[in-house]
Design a protein around this motif. Sequence first.
Motif, PDB file in Angstrom:
ATOM      1  N   MET A  17       0.836  -1.195   0.000  1.00 47.45           N
ATOM      2  CA  MET A  17       0.000   0.000   0.000  1.00 47.45           C
ATOM      3  C   MET A  17       0.879   1.256   0.000  1.00 47.45           C
ATOM      4  SD  MET A  17      -2.835   1.280   2.778  1.00 47.45           S
ATOM      5  CE  MET A  17      -3.832  -0.173   2.574  1.00 47.45           C
ATOM      6  N   MET A  18       0.619   2.120  -0.973  1.00 45.86           N
ATOM      7  CA  MET A  18       1.264   3.430  -1.003  1.00 45.86           C
ATOM      8  C   MET A  18       0.337   4.397  -0.291  1.00 45.86           C
ATOM      9  SD  MET A  18       3.722   5.499  -1.995  1.00 45.86           S
ATOM     10  CE  MET A  18       4.620   4.881  -3.402  1.00 45.86           C
ATOM     11  N   VAL A  19       0.851   5.031   0.772  1.00 44.83           N
ATOM     12  CA  VAL A  19       0.065   5.984   1.546  1.00 44.83           C
ATOM     13  C   VAL A  19       0.628   7.378   1.255  1.00 44.83           C
ATOM     14  CG1 VAL A  19      -0.749   6.622   3.835  1.00 44.83           C
ATOM     15  CG2 VAL A  19      -0.287   4.206   3.316  1.00 44.83           C
ATOM     16  N   TRP A  20      -0.261   8.280   0.865  1.00 45.18           N
ATOM     17  CA  TRP A  20       0.163   9.610   0.429  1.00 45.18           C
ATOM     18  C   TRP A  20      -0.828  10.664   0.912  1.00 45.18           C
ATOM     19  CZ3 TRP A  20      -2.909  12.040  -3.422  1.00 45.18           C
ATOM     20  CH2 TRP A  20      -3.925  11.234  -3.954  1.00 45.18           C
ATOM     21  N   ASP A  21      -0.476  11.939   0.721  1.00 46.52           N
ATOM     22  CA  ASP A  21      -1.302  13.069   1.162  1.00 46.52           C
ATOM     23  C   ASP A  21      -2.364  13.387   0.107  1.00 46.52           C
ATOM     24  OD1 ASP A  21      -2.433  15.442   2.034  1.00 46.52           O
ATOM     25  OD2 ASP A  21      -0.524  16.479   2.312  1.00 46.52           O
ATOM     26  N   GLY A  22      -3.605  13.083   0.419  1.00 43.59           N
ATOM     27  CA  GLY A  22      -4.703  13.294  -0.518  1.00 43.59           C
ATOM     28  C   GLY A  22      -5.072  14.745  -0.753  1.00 43.59           C
ATOM     29  N   GLU A  23      -4.498  15.665   0.011  1.00 51.53           N
ATOM     30  CA  GLU A  23      -4.783  17.088  -0.166  1.00 51.53           C
ATOM     31  C   GLU A  23      -3.695  17.804  -0.962  1.00 51.53           C
ATOM     32  OE1 GLU A  23      -5.391  18.495   3.822  1.00 51.53           O
ATOM     33  OE2 GLU A  23      -7.238  17.345   4.057  1.00 51.53           O
ATOM     34  N   CYS A  24      -2.768  17.058  -1.513  1.00 54.15           N
ATOM     35  CA  CYS A  24      -1.611  17.625  -2.211  1.00 54.15           C
ATOM     36  C   CYS A  24      -1.719  17.349  -3.706  1.00 54.15           C
ATOM     37  CB  CYS A  24      -0.336  16.994  -1.630  1.00 54.15           C
ATOM     38  SG  CYS A  24       1.164  17.296  -2.584  1.00 54.15           S
ATOM     39  N   GLY A  25      -1.818  18.409  -4.507  1.00 55.39           N
ATOM     40  CA  GLY A  25      -1.906  18.262  -5.962  1.00 55.39           C
ATOM     41  C   GLY A  25      -0.656  17.630  -6.560  1.00 55.39           C
ATOM     42  N   PHE A  26       0.505  18.041  -6.078  1.00 56.00           N
ATOM     43  CA  PHE A  26       1.775  17.477  -6.538  1.00 56.00           C
ATOM     44  C   PHE A  26       1.798  15.971  -6.269  1.00 56.00           C
ATOM     45  CE2 PHE A  26       6.159  16.169  -5.715  1.00 56.00           C
ATOM     46  CZ  PHE A  26       6.816  16.636  -6.846  1.00 56.00           C
ATOM     47  N   CYS A  27       1.397  15.588  -5.062  1.00 60.93           N
ATOM     48  CA  CYS A  27       1.373  14.168  -4.680  1.00 60.93           C
ATOM     49  C   CYS A  27       0.407  13.392  -5.564  1.00 60.93           C
ATOM     50  CB  CYS A  27       0.968  14.013  -3.217  1.00 60.93           C
ATOM     51  SG  CYS A  27       1.993  14.946  -2.061  1.00 60.93           S
ATOM     52  N   LYS A  28      -0.769  13.954  -5.780  1.00 57.16           N
ATOM     53  CA  LYS A  28      -1.775  13.274  -6.599  1.00 57.16           C
ATOM     54  C   LYS A  28      -1.262  13.046  -8.018  1.00 57.16           C
ATOM     55  CE  LYS A  28      -6.508  13.269  -8.132  1.00 57.16           C
ATOM     56  NZ  LYS A  28      -7.829  13.830  -8.045  1.00 57.16           N
ATOM     57  N   TYR A  29      -0.582  14.039  -8.573  1.00 59.05           N
ATOM     58  CA  TYR A  29      -0.020  13.934  -9.921  1.00 59.05           C
ATOM     59  C   TYR A  29       0.916  12.728 -10.009  1.00 59.05           C
ATOM     60  CZ  TYR A  29       2.254  15.493 -14.270  1.00 59.05           C
ATOM     61  OH  TYR A  29       2.743  15.594 -15.551  1.00 59.05           O
ATOM     62  N   TRP A  30       1.879  12.657  -9.070  1.00 61.76           N
ATOM     63  CA  TRP A  30       2.881  11.601  -9.143  1.00 61.76           C
ATOM     64  C   TRP A  30       2.321  10.245  -8.733  1.00 61.76           C
ATOM     65  CZ3 TRP A  30       6.461  11.967 -12.428  1.00 61.76           C
ATOM     66  CH2 TRP A  30       6.925  13.234 -12.800  1.00 61.76           C
ATOM     67  N   VAL A  31       1.381  10.202  -7.819  1.00 62.24           N
ATOM     68  CA  VAL A  31       0.732   8.934  -7.467  1.00 62.24           C
ATOM     69  C   VAL A  31      -0.059   8.410  -8.660  1.00 62.24           C
ATOM     70  CG1 VAL A  31      -1.122   7.926  -6.059  1.00 62.24           C
ATOM     71  CG2 VAL A  31       0.720   9.205  -4.970  1.00 62.24           C
ATOM     72  N   THR A  32      -0.716   9.300  -9.388  1.00 56.62           N
ATOM     73  CA  THR A  32      -1.425   8.895 -10.603  1.00 56.62           C
ATOM     74  C   THR A  32      -0.444   8.314 -11.609  1.00 56.62           C
ATOM     75  OG1 THR A  32      -3.106  10.595 -10.236  1.00 56.62           O
ATOM     76  CG2 THR A  32      -2.937   9.697 -12.463  1.00 56.62           C
ATOM     77  N   ARG A  33       0.710   8.926 -11.715  1.00 57.37           N
ATOM     78  CA  ARG A  33       1.758   8.424 -12.614  1.00 57.37           C
ATOM     79  C   ARG A  33       2.208   7.032 -12.178  1.00 57.37           C
ATOM     80  NH1 ARG A  33       3.771   8.013 -17.516  1.00 57.37           N
ATOM     81  NH2 ARG A  33       5.980   7.584 -17.474  1.00 57.37           N
TER      82      ARG A  33
END
Length: 160
Positions: A17-33
């Motif tokens: 499981m990758m756990v990341w900050d759901g309120e961060c646009g930068f994080c969302k971009y790279w997690v989507t990648r």
Amino acid sequence: MFQKFDKTKYPPSEKPMMVWDGECGFCKYWVTRWHSLTGNSIVYKTYQEVAQQYQDIPLKEFKKASRLIETNGAIYSGPDSAYRSYTYTKKNHPWHQWYHKYDWFTALSDHGYNYIAKNRGFFFKLTKAFFGTNPKRLQPYWVIYLILFLAVFYVLLKFL
């Protein structure tokens, strides 16, 4: 600086499981990648969804860095969470091995990650300018910028 953890007593049962900050646009971009590259081999969840499941990781640490938590309880933090996620792709990039083999690479990665984490808004804008707005299909805009920069530099040298 983010804190690193070796293991959790509460590992995911089926997949890493990758756990990341759901309120961060930068994080969302790279997690989507990463998700587009790893497919269904990793589960992606925000710390807002799952932090309470990991009682041995303080909430403030989830806010500082992403975590890849494997089914054996191993935790990879910050840049190594990204590097480790690439081992679940068809192309096995060497970054995870380098992170654990070379101290200079570890230090550079950790400090770079920490700097980016503290300036996420700026780096999100920079990411979109260099790679486009679709993380599933990166565009090499940075090449165009580099060519323009070199052309201007050449012209300046030629005529000055």
